[in-house]
Design a protein around this motif. Structure first.
Motif, PDB file in Angstrom:
ATOM      1  N   LYS A  87      41.056  20.128 -41.094  1.00  0.00           N
ATOM      2  CA  LYS A  87      41.438  21.510 -41.353  1.00  0.00           C
ATOM      3  C   LYS A  87      40.359  22.444 -40.810  1.00  0.00           C
ATOM      4  O   LYS A  87      39.189  22.039 -40.696  1.00  0.00           O
ATOM      5  CB  LYS A  87      41.582  21.737 -42.854  1.00  0.00           C
ATOM      6  N   PRO A  88      40.704  23.686 -40.506  1.00  0.00           N
ATOM      7  CA  PRO A  88      39.679  24.633 -40.030  1.00  0.00           C
ATOM      8  C   PRO A  88      38.502  24.753 -41.011  1.00  0.00           C
ATOM      9  O   PRO A  88      37.356  24.935 -40.566  1.00  0.00           O
ATOM     10  CB  PRO A  88      40.449  25.947 -39.912  1.00  0.00           C
ATOM     11  N   GLU A  89      38.737  24.620 -42.286  1.00  0.00           N
ATOM     12  CA  GLU A  89      37.653  24.717 -43.263  1.00  0.00           C
ATOM     13  C   GLU A  89      36.723  23.513 -43.251  1.00  0.00           C
ATOM     14  O   GLU A  89      35.697  23.511 -43.935  1.00  0.00           O
ATOM     15  CB  GLU A  89      38.207  24.930 -44.681  1.00  0.00           C
ATOM     16  N   ASP A  90      37.046  22.481 -42.481  1.00  0.00           N
ATOM     17  CA  ASP A  90      36.127  21.360 -42.291  1.00  0.00           C
ATOM     18  C   ASP A  90      35.086  21.648 -41.218  1.00  0.00           C
ATOM     19  O   ASP A  90      34.165  20.849 -41.014  1.00  0.00           O
ATOM     20  CB  ASP A  90      36.904  20.090 -41.891  1.00  0.00           C
ATOM     21  N   THR A  91      35.215  22.758 -40.532  1.00  0.00           N
ATOM     22  CA  THR A  91      34.258  23.135 -39.502  1.00  0.00           C
ATOM     23  C   THR A  91      32.865  23.296 -40.093  1.00  0.00           C
ATOM     24  O   THR A  91      32.667  24.048 -41.051  1.00  0.00           O
ATOM     25  CB  THR A  91      34.682  24.450 -38.823  1.00  0.00           C
ATOM     26  N   ALA A  92      31.912  22.534 -39.548  1.00  0.00           N
ATOM     27  CA  ALA A  92      30.543  22.537 -40.078  1.00  0.00           C
ATOM     28  C   ALA A  92      29.677  21.623 -39.227  1.00  0.00           C
ATOM     29  O   ALA A  92      30.194  20.865 -38.402  1.00  0.00           O
ATOM     30  CB  ALA A  92      30.521  22.060 -41.524  1.00  0.00           C
ATOM     31  N   ALA A  93      28.383  21.699 -39.460  1.00  0.00           N
ATOM     32  CA  ALA A  93      27.470  20.685 -38.950  1.00  0.00           C
ATOM     33  C   ALA A  93      27.428  19.562 -39.983  1.00  0.00           C
ATOM     34  O   ALA A  93      27.240  19.829 -41.169  1.00  0.00           O
ATOM     35  CB  ALA A  93      26.088  21.263 -38.734  1.00  0.00           C
ATOM     36  N   TYR A  94      27.623  18.338 -39.527  1.00  0.00           N
ATOM     37  CA  TYR A  94      27.666  17.177 -40.416  1.00  0.00           C
ATOM     38  C   TYR A  94      26.376  16.380 -40.273  1.00  0.00           C
ATOM     39  O   TYR A  94      25.960  16.048 -39.152  1.00  0.00           O
ATOM     40  CB  TYR A  94      28.867  16.302 -40.081  1.00  0.00           C
ATOM     41  N   TYR A  95      25.767  16.057 -41.410  1.00  0.00           N
ATOM     42  CA  TYR A  95      24.495  15.357 -41.451  1.00  0.00           C
ATOM     43  C   TYR A  95      24.644  14.030 -42.195  1.00  0.00           C
ATOM     44  O   TYR A  95      25.246  13.991 -43.273  1.00  0.00           O
ATOM     45  CB  TYR A  95      23.449  16.187 -42.181  1.00  0.00           C
ATOM     46  N   CYS A  96      24.084  12.971 -41.633  1.00  0.00           N
ATOM     47  CA  CYS A  96      23.996  11.733 -42.403  1.00  0.00           C
ATOM     48  C   CYS A  96      22.605  11.643 -43.016  1.00  0.00           C
ATOM     49  O   CYS A  96      21.656  12.271 -42.533  1.00  0.00           O
ATOM     50  CB  CYS A  96      24.313  10.516 -41.555  1.00  0.00           C
ATOM     51  N   ALA A  97      22.508  10.869 -44.078  1.00  0.00           N
ATOM     52  CA  ALA A  97      21.254  10.766 -44.804  1.00  0.00           C
ATOM     53  C   ALA A  97      21.147   9.405 -45.477  1.00  0.00           C
ATOM     54  O   ALA A  97      22.159   8.794 -45.827  1.00  0.00           O
ATOM     55  CB  ALA A  97      21.161  11.880 -45.854  1.00  0.00           C
ATOM     56  N   VAL A  98      19.914   8.962 -45.663  1.00  0.00           N
ATOM     57  CA  VAL A  98      19.628   7.708 -46.355  1.00  0.00           C
ATOM     58  C   VAL A  98      19.098   8.023 -47.740  1.00  0.00           C
ATOM     59  O   VAL A  98      18.164   8.823 -47.891  1.00  0.00           O
ATOM     60  CB  VAL A  98      18.586   6.871 -45.590  1.00  0.00           C
ATOM     61  N   SER A  99      19.695   7.397 -48.727  1.00  0.00           N
ATOM     62  CA  SER A  99      19.282   7.624 -50.109  1.00  0.00           C
ATOM     63  C   SER A  99      18.083   6.757 -50.473  1.00  0.00           C
ATOM     64  O   SER A  99      17.809   5.739 -49.834  1.00  0.00           O
ATOM     65  CB  SER A  99      20.448   7.307 -51.030  1.00  0.00           C
ATOM     66  N   SER A 100      17.375   7.165 -51.516  1.00  0.00           N
ATOM     67  CA  SER A 100      16.300   6.339 -52.070  1.00  0.00           C
ATOM     68  C   SER A 100      16.859   5.382 -53.132  1.00  0.00           C
ATOM     69  O   SER A 100      16.108   4.615 -53.726  1.00  0.00           O
ATOM     70  CB  SER A 100      15.216   7.226 -52.684  1.00  0.00           C
ATOM     71  N   SER A 101      18.161   5.434 -53.340  1.00  0.00           N
ATOM     72  CA  SER A 101      18.849   4.590 -54.312  1.00  0.00           C
ATOM     73  C   SER A 101      19.828   3.672 -53.593  1.00  0.00           C
ATOM     74  O   SER A 101      20.275   3.976 -52.487  1.00  0.00           O
ATOM     75  CB  SER A 101      19.585   5.468 -55.319  1.00  0.00           C
ATOM     76  N   SER A 102      20.185   2.580 -54.248  1.00  0.00           N
ATOM     77  CA  SER A 102      21.167   1.664 -53.660  1.00  0.00           C
ATOM     78  C   SER A 102      22.604   2.031 -54.047  1.00  0.00           C
ATOM     79  O   SER A 102      23.556   1.541 -53.435  1.00  0.00           O
ATOM     80  CB  SER A 102      20.877   0.225 -54.101  1.00  0.00           C
ATOM     81  N   VAL A 103      22.752   2.905 -55.038  1.00  0.00           N
ATOM     82  CA  VAL A 103      24.085   3.270 -55.516  1.00  0.00           C
ATOM     83  C   VAL A 103      24.445   4.670 -55.031  1.00  0.00           C
ATOM     84  O   VAL A 103      23.585   5.443 -54.638  1.00  0.00           O
ATOM     85  CB  VAL A 103      24.165   3.195 -57.061  1.00  0.00           C
ATOM     86  N   VAL A 104      25.741   4.970 -55.081  1.00  0.00           N
ATOM     87  CA  VAL A 104      26.187   6.245 -54.536  1.00  0.00           C
ATOM     88  C   VAL A 104      25.677   7.419 -55.361  1.00  0.00           C
ATOM     89  O   VAL A 104      25.677   7.384 -56.583  1.00  0.00           O
ATOM     90  CB  VAL A 104      27.733   6.295 -54.436  1.00  0.00           C
ATOM     91  N   ARG A 105      25.239   8.446 -54.667  1.00  0.00           N
ATOM     92  CA  ARG A 105      24.738   9.677 -55.270  1.00  0.00           C
ATOM     93  C   ARG A 105      25.288  10.853 -54.486  1.00  0.00           C
ATOM     94  O   ARG A 105      25.383  10.792 -53.272  1.00  0.00           O
ATOM     95  CB  ARG A 105      23.213   9.733 -55.226  1.00  0.00           C
ATOM     96  N   SER A 106      25.619  11.933 -55.185  1.00  0.00           N
ATOM     97  CA  SER A 106      26.133  13.109 -54.498  1.00  0.00           C
ATOM     98  C   SER A 106      25.088  14.218 -54.344  1.00  0.00           C
ATOM     99  O   SER A 106      25.272  15.134 -53.545  1.00  0.00           O
ATOM    100  CB  SER A 106      27.353  13.663 -55.233  1.00  0.00           C
TER     101      SER A 106
END
Length: 124
Positions: A87-106
């Protein structure tokens, strides 16, 4: 030290698809959760999706649930974001990142290393 490089961004029409990739180098990231965030012009960076260290658990922002899929290939030190029904509202710069945890975090505070970003533009 971990270096993350995103690829796969671009311009797409609404309803189309893109697949982002994020290659990690420097040291293996297979023990850590990874995530995708995005930032649109004039807005704060927001959480998009996260995946646990072994891919067994995923978590999505409500705005992308059912349209985006996060996955990883630990043998390739790579995480992916498949984006469908854009969708047009998905327009953005997308960044990947590595967590300091093994479980999902938002929360971005859990993420130690960040890529430079890949631009995704969705035209209406």
């Amino acid at each position: 030290q971990v270096t993350l490089v995103e690829s796969g961004g671009g311009l797409v029409q609404a309803g189309g698809s893109l697949r982002l990739s994020c290659l990690a180098s420097g040291r293996p990231v297979s023990s850590y959760a990874m995530g995708w965030f995005r930032q649109a012009p004039g807005k704060e960076r927001e959480f998009v999706a996260a995946i646990s260290w072994n891919g067994g658990s995923t978590y999505y922002a409500d705005s992308v649930k059912g349209r985006f899929t996060i996955s990883r290939d630990n043998a390739k030190n790579t995480v992916y974001l498949q984006m469908n029904s854009l969708k047009p509202e998905d327009t953005a710069a997308y960044y990947c990142a590595v967590s300091s945890s093994s479980v999902v975090r938002s929360s971005s505070s859990w993420y130690s290393y960040w890529g430079q970003g890949a631009q995704v533009t969705v035209s209406s």
